[in-house]
Design a protein around this motif. Structure first.
Motif, PDB file in Angstrom:
ATOM      1  N   PRO A  36       0.841  -1.200   0.000  1.00 30.73           N
ATOM      2  CA  PRO A  36       0.000   0.000   0.000  1.00 30.73           C
ATOM      3  C   PRO A  36       0.876   1.250   0.000  1.00 30.73           C
ATOM      4  O   PRO A  36       1.865   1.331   0.736  1.00 30.73           O
ATOM      5  N   MET A  37       0.512   2.233  -0.820  1.00 38.79           N
ATOM      6  CA  MET A  37       1.332   3.437  -0.962  1.00 38.79           C
ATOM      7  C   MET A  37       0.462   4.674  -0.946  1.00 38.79           C
ATOM      8  O   MET A  37      -0.584   4.717  -1.594  1.00 38.79           O
ATOM      9  N   PHE A  38       0.934   5.677  -0.228  1.00 36.83           N
ATOM     10  CA  PHE A  38       0.299   6.993  -0.246  1.00 36.83           C
ATOM     11  C   PHE A  38       1.388   8.048  -0.147  1.00 36.83           C
ATOM     12  O   PHE A  38       2.071   8.150   0.877  1.00 36.83           O
ATOM     13  N   ASP A  39       1.600   8.784  -1.221  1.00 37.01           N
ATOM     14  CA  ASP A  39       2.620   9.834  -1.290  1.00 37.01           C
ATOM     15  C   ASP A  39       3.997   9.301  -0.895  1.00 37.01           C
ATOM     16  O   ASP A  39       4.649   9.821   0.021  1.00 37.01           O
ATOM     17  N   GLU A  40       4.449   8.284  -1.593  1.00 40.00           N
ATOM     18  CA  GLU A  40       5.748   7.669  -1.315  1.00 40.00           C
ATOM     19  C   GLU A  40       6.744   7.929  -2.451  1.00 40.00           C
ATOM     20  O   GLU A  40       7.639   7.129  -2.706  1.00 40.00           O
ATOM     21  N   GLU A  41       6.602   9.063  -3.129  1.00 40.30           N
ATOM     22  CA  GLU A  41       7.452   9.373  -4.272  1.00 40.30           C
ATOM     23  C   GLU A  41       8.931   9.360  -3.920  1.00 40.30           C
ATOM     24  O   GLU A  41       9.766   8.840  -4.665  1.00 40.30           O
ATOM     25  N   SER A  42       9.281   9.892  -2.764  1.00 40.64           N
ATOM     26  CA  SER A  42      10.690  10.035  -2.419  1.00 40.64           C
ATOM     27  C   SER A  42      11.378   8.708  -2.116  1.00 40.64           C
ATOM     28  O   SER A  42      12.573   8.544  -2.365  1.00 40.64           O
TER      29      SER A  42
END
Length: 352
Positions: free
Chosen positions: A13-19
């Protein structure tokens, strides 16, 4: 033609994990490619507002085993987790977060243990919490003590959502009627044979935590009210205690009146009114929590909506089995407003 199911699915699950996404992808792919077995990575984009979606699309261009499941809106960590787990096709399903606090290298050990001991569940258990603050260690310890007291000792201490599930365990989760289960409590409750793998928990590799203190408190409240009626029983006992205290005050007042020593009694009256009011409000609040859960269940709204699943796109390596995935394990085809299963709530993976 239907493709054979992969041996392993990894749900992220991912939420705002761009970095952190590039580093996580490098480490995870190195581990999974080294297995020498068919696998898939189900990355669930939980309505990210940064470049997470674009980053996943770029990774998928060179990583055919990467499958992107995009939710229509941010539905919460547990909703995204359940969406990925129930759509995963592997014989074993591992859930892990993208922040690299849970090391992907541990997946190999979890899979080996599950096969060697014929286990359906393998928990990733933290060996220590030295990377956490003293406050977080204290609140996490209290949370797990409370959960083990309410649910039973089968709830492993210091185990979050880093776990391996067999296909049988996943299918059992699918049968549950709950709309918002706390997986770290429901999975042990299933009663499948389980084991544990300990690991050192690292600091977040990049980015920032998505779960402040308010969501930590929300997770604790959701865990208690979703799995136990103990708060209602506590309210009952608290009400009985209030009645007992008030009875004692009545006896004291009568004796004082008979002795002729009564004076202006506003302090005792003031305390009694405050006590009774507090007990009543607390009991009403606890009752309201359960009424709210009943109201949510009666509404019947799905916990999430799937906007797109890359496995169903025409250019996907898995498009050969789109006829099977169109009526996938948790409902209609992705790429439309496919309602998620009854089984995910707004929870936080915070007390870790």
């Amino acid at each position: 033609m239907t493709r054979p199911e992969p041996a392993l699915s990894v749900v992220v699950p991912m939420f705002d994990e761009e970095s952190v996404l590039p580093l996580f992808a490098r480490r995870l792919r190195a581990v999974l490619d080294g297995l020498g077995e068919a696998y898939e990575v189900v990355a669930v984009d939980d309505g990210s507002t940064d470049g997470t979606g674009a980053g996943l699309a770029a990774l998928r261009a060179g990583w055919p085993q990467l499958r992107v499941l995009r939710l229509r809106r941010n539905s919460g960590h547990q909703a995204a987790l359940v969406a990925g787990v129930l759509r995963a096709r592997g014989r074993y399903v591992v859930s892990i977060d993208a922040d690299l606090q849970d090391p992907p290298e541990t997946i190999v050990e979890m899979l080996r243990l599950a096969r060697a001991d014929d286990l359906d569940i393998v928990y990733g258990v933290r060996a220590d919490r030295r990377t956490d603050s003293a406050f977080k260690r204290w609140t996490a310890a209290g949370y797990y003590r409370l959960m083990r007291r309410l649910v039973g000792k089968q709830v492993p201490a210091q185990a979050g959502d880093f776990r391996l599930l067999s296909r049988a365990a996943v299918e059992a989760l699918r049968e549950l009627p709950e709309r918002s289960p706390v997986l770290r409590l429901v999975v042990p409750w299933l009663g499948f044979p389980s084991g544990e793998v300990s690991y050192q928990r690292d600091e977040r590799a990049a980015g920032r935590t998505k779960y402040p203190l308010s969501r930590m408190a929300g997770l604790a409240a959701e865990s208690v009210t979703s799995f136990s009626a103990a708060p209602l029983r506590f309210a009952t006992w608290l009400g009985l205690a209030g009645v007992a205290v008030c009875g004692v005050l009545v006896v004291v007042a009568v004796l004082a009146w008979l002795a002729g020593s009564t004076v202006s009694g506003w302090p005792s009256l003031y305390v009694a009114v405050l006590f009774l009011g507090a007990v009543q409000l607390l009991c009403l609040g606890l009752l309201g929590e359960y009424v709210a859960r009943i109201y949510t269940a009666v509404q019947g709204r799905p916990a999430y909506f799937v906007a797109a699943d890359s496995a169903d796109s025409p250019d996907s390596p898995d498009s050969a089995d789109s006829a099977d995935s169109a009526d996938g394990p948790d409902g209609p085809a992705a790429g439309v407003d496919a309602a998620g299963p009854a089984g995910a709530g707004e929870l936080a993976d915070s007390l870790r």
